[in-house]
Design an enzyme around this catalytic site. Sequence first.
Site, PDB file in Angstrom:
ATOM      1  N   HIS A   1      47.495  73.086  63.873  1.00  0.00           N
ATOM      2  CA  HIS A   1      47.533  74.517  63.534  1.00  0.00           C
ATOM      3  C   HIS A   1      48.975  75.027  63.512  1.00  0.00           C
ATOM      4  O   HIS A   1      49.399  75.700  62.559  1.00  0.00           O
ATOM      5  CB  HIS A   1      46.690  75.265  64.578  1.00  0.00           C
ATOM      6  CG  HIS A   1      46.828  76.757  64.559  1.00  0.00           C
ATOM      7  ND1 HIS A   1      45.774  77.600  64.287  1.00  0.00           N
ATOM      8  CD2 HIS A   1      47.883  77.589  64.814  1.00  0.00           C
ATOM      9  CE1 HIS A   1      46.176  78.861  64.356  1.00  0.00           C
ATOM     10  NE2 HIS A   1      47.452  78.877  64.685  1.00  0.00           N
ATOM     11  N   GLU A   2      49.727  74.703  64.554  1.00  0.00           N
ATOM     12  CA  GLU A   2      51.092  75.226  64.656  1.00  0.00           C
ATOM     13  C   GLU A   2      52.050  74.555  63.681  1.00  0.00           C
ATOM     14  O   GLU A   2      52.804  75.219  62.967  1.00  0.00           O
ATOM     15  CB  GLU A   2      51.609  75.066  66.095  1.00  0.00           C
ATOM     16  CG  GLU A   2      50.801  75.801  67.152  1.00  0.00           C
ATOM     17  CD  GLU A   2      50.772  77.302  66.969  1.00  0.00           C
ATOM     18  OE1 GLU A   2      51.617  77.841  66.238  1.00  0.00           O
ATOM     19  OE2 GLU A   2      49.876  77.946  67.553  1.00  0.00           O
TER      20      GLU A   2
ATOM     21  N   HIS B   1      50.895  76.876  60.304  1.00  0.00           N
ATOM     22  CA  HIS B   1      51.930  77.902  60.155  1.00  0.00           C
ATOM     23  C   HIS B   1      53.204  77.349  59.528  1.00  0.00           C
ATOM     24  O   HIS B   1      54.042  78.121  59.051  1.00  0.00           O
ATOM     25  CB  HIS B   1      52.260  78.515  61.518  1.00  0.00           C
ATOM     26  CG  HIS B   1      51.174  79.393  62.061  1.00  0.00           C
ATOM     27  ND1 HIS B   1      50.605  80.418  61.333  1.00  0.00           N
ATOM     28  CD2 HIS B   1      50.540  79.402  63.277  1.00  0.00           C
ATOM     29  CE1 HIS B   1      49.681  81.022  62.066  1.00  0.00           C
ATOM     30  NE2 HIS B   1      49.620  80.433  63.242  1.00  0.00           N
TER      31      HIS B   1
ATOM     32  N   GLU C   1      46.126  83.346  60.492  1.00  0.00           N
ATOM     33  CA  GLU C   1      45.554  82.519  61.555  1.00  0.00           C
ATOM     34  C   GLU C   1      44.402  81.671  61.030  1.00  0.00           C
ATOM     35  O   GLU C   1      44.239  80.509  61.421  1.00  0.00           O
ATOM     36  CB  GLU C   1      45.082  83.391  62.716  1.00  0.00           C
ATOM     37  CG  GLU C   1      46.202  84.083  63.472  1.00  0.00           C
ATOM     38  CD  GLU C   1      47.235  83.122  64.028  1.00  0.00           C
ATOM     39  OE1 GLU C   1      46.875  81.975  64.365  1.00  0.00           O
ATOM     40  OE2 GLU C   1      48.411  83.506  64.112  1.00  0.00           O
TER      41      GLU C   1
END
Length: 683
Positions: free
Chosen positions: A432-433, A437, A490
């Site tokens: 996810h990070e 992103h 998100e």
Amino acid sequence: MLPIHQLSIGDAFEGLTDKEKLYAHHMAKAAWSGTRIILRQVSPEANRIFDLVMELHRSCQQSFDGRWDDLGRAYGVPVEEVKAFLDYAAVFLSNGSGDQKFRPGMRQESLKAICQSSSRATSLFTSIAIPIFSSQPSSLGYPTDETQSAYYPGTFPITPEEIAEVSHIMEDNGILPENTRIEKVAEGGSTVYNVLQASVETASSDRSFHSPKLAGPVKIVQGDHGDELASLCNSLERASQYAATSTQQAFLKQYQQSFQTGDLKLYKESQKTWVKDIAPVIESIFGFVEPYRDPFGIRAEFEGVVAIADREGTKVLTRLVEESSKFIKLLPWAKGCSDHDGKGPFERSLFEPPDFSSIHALVYCSSIIFAGINLPNYNDIRQECGFKNVIIANRMSAESNKADISPFVDPSEAQTFQEHKYPAYYIWVVLHELLGHGTGKLMSEEGGNFNFDVENPPINPLTGVPIDSWYRHGQTWTGVFADLATSVDECRAELVGAYLIDEPEILDLFGFNERSDITAADLTYNTYLQLGVDGLRGLQNFNIEGKKWGQAHSRAHFAMLKCLLRDGNGVLAIDCDSSTDQLRVHVDRSRIITSGKPALGRMLLNLHMYRCTADVKRCREYYEDLSNVDGQYLEWRRIVLAKKQPKWVFVQANTFLEGKSVTLKEYPATPEGVLQSWAERVL
């Protein structure tokens, strides 16, 4: 029982040198200085509730040697109600990740009784007795009778349209919104829109802005949160004396300049410097960072984080970073592309490997303690200078709590789900990070210069024709997408993690394959169960009265669940028994790769392309449909609220300066320990 997790830091702290401990101590003091800023950003009464909790703690210590049961008996309050107050206070101090109001689980007269222990407590109780027990406003949101937002304070209600117009005026005049609030007031019989800007300085400009869409002028008023920022700057100045590098000294100075003046352009300069501070022993994050709780989606909550490097945990993350380009090519918008190093036109051709570290939080002053962080949020800095990723190791460990059994997983596999949860969640957050992103190219134009071939625009894979929208001069992702921005961002990052969670090479980096005790297939299966559980839990943050989502991640999780239910060809199902208030998530292992992954990929491609091309109109239609709560989902929400699990509470350590030495104190994982830790910060 209230779930309380200790953010253990003792071993990491003892590994620091004396100089590093001094730096960490003063940085920690700076971070905790932001506490009252955050409280002020949540509700008008939050600071007074904080003062009441601290006063009752002081009174109990002074008169009853910390024995809360004795305090209750002295004023005729049953022990169970005293315990209810302690639980409420611990949750309040942790602030939780939900945007729904929570109230003390005790009678109003019982709280009033124990407040008789001191005259100050009595006075504070009188000032908050109505709002602390009132059911309305029930959640955060645009100011109405049912919802409230301290980003828009004042007795005169302000409409979403007025907020949008003031925000557009600010954008047109180069005033960044993250550290502001908007107050609608009456001055001399006329309406004025004061933009309250966080700064130590209080000298306000005589300049005002006008719009025919507003009932009066817009003025900039400095000095919001001034006392707290002054204290913060003093601690940063002391910390600077013990900084390890000139880079650290530079961004600390830039922080101070920005907090003193309220100038976010100076803050952006600090972020350019901060990303150059690679793999520090002591990491830090300061500023008005995340806009999750602003209903308009652009004003940000203050955050202060100080953490200590976890060298062993960082090693595997470094290996993933080194292989990142290979995995980016597996994402839906890159598949089959030969240009831009095989990543396609909607991805940067060169992926600059970011700093990705595992750290242990010494201080995490925020309303939400995330397991992972990817910053800065400014896309121009990310594309020009890069970004940092961190995993909060001592926060992540809370996911391994064996007692935290989900009510939405079939009892026959609930224990296994919990045992597999930590590694599955860890890898999901890492992806996810880093690749959620950390990927994507915003098609944009600045001063007549385009970052794509405007004469031969790239083909949009959703439509099969050249793109016809992009970010115009001065536009930003958050400015264009406003209230959608944080949740869509998100959701997109969560989708990247879930989409790649089955990749054998990725799982093998973390030691999981078909020969490991927990197999790679087990982790993938667990992730899909988690998608269902998180989607259901997210419903508790949907406000029925206002038909609005309160929390960005909750909305994202529900949208992903709905995607799998609609488009997953049976990969995931929810069994609902209203007679027993039971909801169960079921996942068909055989359909994860053939149906589940393609469904997530299609959703991911949609959000990615809307984001890349500034297509807010289509994005709003698509995302609002997927996150709409009606029909059977309302019944699911009712059951979720009936099964609502207690909020996680985190108890954090404190540092103390004794002469020239710094000592660390950790506290027990109890409500009393939480209160004591906050009392000893002397805020």
